[in-house]
Scaffold this motif. Sequence first.
Motif, mmCIF file in Angstrom:
data_model
loop_
_atom_site.group_PDB
_atom_site.id
_atom_site.type_symbol
_atom_site.label_atom_id
_atom_site.label_comp_id
_atom_site.label_asym_id
_atom_site.label_seq_id
_atom_site.Cartn_x
_atom_site.Cartn_y
_atom_site.Cartn_z
ATOM 1 N N ASP A 133 24.234 18.676 -39.217
ATOM 2 C CA ASP A 133 23.584 17.913 -40.408
ATOM 3 C C ASP A 133 24.149 16.718 -40.468
ATOM 4 O O ASP A 133 25.476 16.364 -40.294
ATOM 5 C CB ASP A 133 23.978 18.867 -41.519
ATOM 6 C CG ASP A 133 23.089 20.208 -41.756
ATOM 7 O OD1 ASP A 133 22.156 19.800 -42.548
ATOM 8 O OD2 ASP A 133 23.384 21.108 -40.970
ATOM 9 N N VAL A 134 23.515 15.682 -40.987
ATOM 10 C CA VAL A 134 23.640 14.137 -41.070
ATOM 11 C C VAL A 134 23.632 13.726 -42.520
ATOM 12 O O VAL A 134 22.327 14.042 -42.932
ATOM 13 C CB VAL A 134 22.982 13.297 -40.117
ATOM 14 C CG1 VAL A 134 23.471 11.827 -40.612
ATOM 15 C CG2 VAL A 134 23.507 13.804 -38.737
ATOM 16 N N PHE A 135 24.446 13.290 -43.092
ATOM 17 C CA PHE A 135 24.245 12.526 -44.488
ATOM 18 C C PHE A 135 24.110 11.117 -44.209
ATOM 19 O O PHE A 135 24.871 10.405 -43.868
ATOM 20 C CB PHE A 135 25.391 12.924 -45.618
ATOM 21 C CG PHE A 135 25.385 14.351 -45.844
ATOM 22 C CD1 PHE A 135 24.889 14.673 -47.022
ATOM 23 C CD2 PHE A 135 25.750 15.120 -44.924
ATOM 24 C CE1 PHE A 135 24.968 16.034 -47.494
ATOM 25 C CE2 PHE A 135 25.801 16.681 -45.306
ATOM 26 C CZ PHE A 135 25.143 17.060 -46.673
ATOM 27 N N VAL A 136 22.958 10.538 -44.905
ATOM 28 C CA VAL A 136 22.792 9.033 -44.967
ATOM 29 C C VAL A 136 22.917 8.650 -46.321
ATOM 30 O O VAL A 136 22.204 9.032 -47.209
ATOM 31 C CB VAL A 136 21.435 8.904 -44.408
ATOM 32 C CG1 VAL A 136 21.192 7.422 -44.269
ATOM 33 C CG2 VAL A 136 21.177 9.221 -43.057
ATOM 34 N N ASN A 181 16.136 12.887 -37.495
ATOM 35 C CA ASN A 181 15.809 14.215 -37.892
ATOM 36 C C ASN A 181 15.268 15.014 -36.501
ATOM 37 O O ASN A 181 15.247 16.070 -36.485
ATOM 38 C CB ASN A 181 14.789 14.114 -38.804
ATOM 39 C CG ASN A 181 14.046 15.667 -39.148
ATOM 40 O OD1 ASN A 181 12.957 15.659 -39.319
ATOM 41 N ND2 ASN A 181 15.081 16.199 -39.491
ATOM 42 N N GLN A 182 14.944 14.004 -35.180
ATOM 43 C CA GLN A 182 14.689 14.910 -34.415
ATOM 44 C C GLN A 182 15.820 15.849 -33.344
ATOM 45 O O GLN A 182 15.697 16.855 -32.825
ATOM 46 C CB GLN A 182 14.336 13.810 -32.788
ATOM 47 C CG GLN A 182 13.158 13.090 -33.382
ATOM 48 C CD GLN A 182 12.916 12.080 -32.350
ATOM 49 O OE1 GLN A 182 13.436 11.565 -31.598
ATOM 50 N NE2 GLN A 182 11.561 11.214 -32.593
ATOM 51 N N ASN A 183 17.098 15.458 -34.084
ATOM 52 C CA ASN A 183 18.249 16.180 -33.491
ATOM 53 C C ASN A 183 19.084 16.848 -34.642
ATOM 54 O O ASN A 183 19.730 17.740 -34.576
ATOM 55 C CB ASN A 183 19.322 15.243 -32.680
ATOM 56 C CG ASN A 183 18.358 14.460 -31.605
ATOM 57 O OD1 ASN A 183 17.922 13.142 -31.845
ATOM 58 N ND2 ASN A 183 18.480 15.158 -30.338
ATOM 59 N N PHE A 184 18.663 16.439 -35.839
ATOM 60 C CA PHE A 184 19.861 16.714 -36.925
ATOM 61 C C PHE A 184 18.844 17.206 -38.422
ATOM 62 O O PHE A 184 17.752 16.484 -38.556
ATOM 63 C CB PHE A 184 20.820 15.945 -37.141
ATOM 64 C CG PHE A 184 21.628 15.291 -36.186
ATOM 65 C CD1 PHE A 184 22.340 15.934 -35.447
ATOM 66 C CD2 PHE A 184 21.156 14.031 -35.501
ATOM 67 C CE1 PHE A 184 23.095 15.617 -34.449
ATOM 68 C CE2 PHE A 184 21.576 13.551 -34.448
ATOM 69 C CZ PHE A 184 22.703 14.362 -33.742
ATOM 70 N N ASN A 185 19.380 17.801 -39.210
ATOM 71 C CA ASN A 185 19.042 17.977 -40.689
ATOM 72 C C ASN A 185 19.444 16.731 -41.147
ATOM 73 O O ASN A 185 20.663 16.476 -40.989
ATOM 74 C CB ASN A 185 19.499 19.352 -41.279
ATOM 75 C CG ASN A 185 18.991 20.388 -40.680
ATOM 76 O OD1 ASN A 185 17.577 20.505 -40.466
ATOM 77 N ND2 ASN A 185 19.801 21.401 -40.354
ATOM 78 N N VAL A 186 18.618 15.830 -42.024
ATOM 79 C CA VAL A 186 19.093 14.903 -42.515
ATOM 80 C C VAL A 186 19.124 15.025 -44.061
ATOM 81 O O VAL A 186 18.090 15.341 -44.575
ATOM 82 C CB VAL A 186 18.168 13.664 -42.110
ATOM 83 C CG1 VAL A 186 18.650 12.453 -42.682
ATOM 84 C CG2 VAL A 186 18.152 13.600 -40.853
ATOM 85 N N HIS A 187 20.215 14.564 -44.906
ATOM 86 C CA HIS A 187 20.191 14.480 -46.292
ATOM 87 C C HIS A 187 20.505 13.169 -46.517
ATOM 88 O O HIS A 187 21.456 12.447 -46.162
ATOM 89 C CB HIS A 187 21.522 15.354 -46.690
ATOM 90 C CG HIS A 187 21.521 16.830 -45.876
ATOM 91 N ND1 HIS A 187 20.598 17.924 -46.607
ATOM 92 C CD2 HIS A 187 22.267 17.249 -44.924
ATOM 93 C CE1 HIS A 187 20.838 18.829 -45.708
ATOM 94 N NE2 HIS A 187 21.566 18.614 -44.663
#
Length: 183
Positions: A56-59, A101-107
Amino acid sequence: HRQDTKAVGVIQLSDLHFNELIDIKTNKYDFDVASKRIYKLAQEAKRYFAIHNITDVFVFLSGDMLNSDRRLDEIMAMATNRSKATFIGVQILENMLVDLNQNFNVHVAGVCGNESRISKDYNWNNDIVSDNYDFTIFNILRYKLKNNVGINFLGLSDKHEEVVCVNGKNFLIVHGHQIGKDI
């Protein structure tokens, strides 16, 4: 928003000043440069996050996505008008979010800065802060990516500051122009 995994990735973007045009011998900045920098950041972040088994990645978008046009030097240094710049900026950020988002859930969470405001005067009232291109860019992205599985927008980006809780840690998203005035 609460995330329960052990580690998450965090990317903070601030003061992108899309639409600023700098073309001097020692410094260049335009949409092309901004796009290349954001792409490079995303690629390096993806490598780093993969090494740490992050899912999961938070931007965090912390304001001033668009350059101001209230002063003569800013008007003279515009790449295009602000309406067009809004959509070019949206496309650059959309490309980054979809790539992540190809590799991670993005928030994605955001706040409004002071330079991207639409009206000439800046207002400290939270009800008026959304008269801002940062709000517009965030919500165009939210609308365009609403059907993308794994991309989640937190809030509306209609505030001066936002607290996002990630794994029990609070992240204060703030542009910073109000520090010292609105603590």
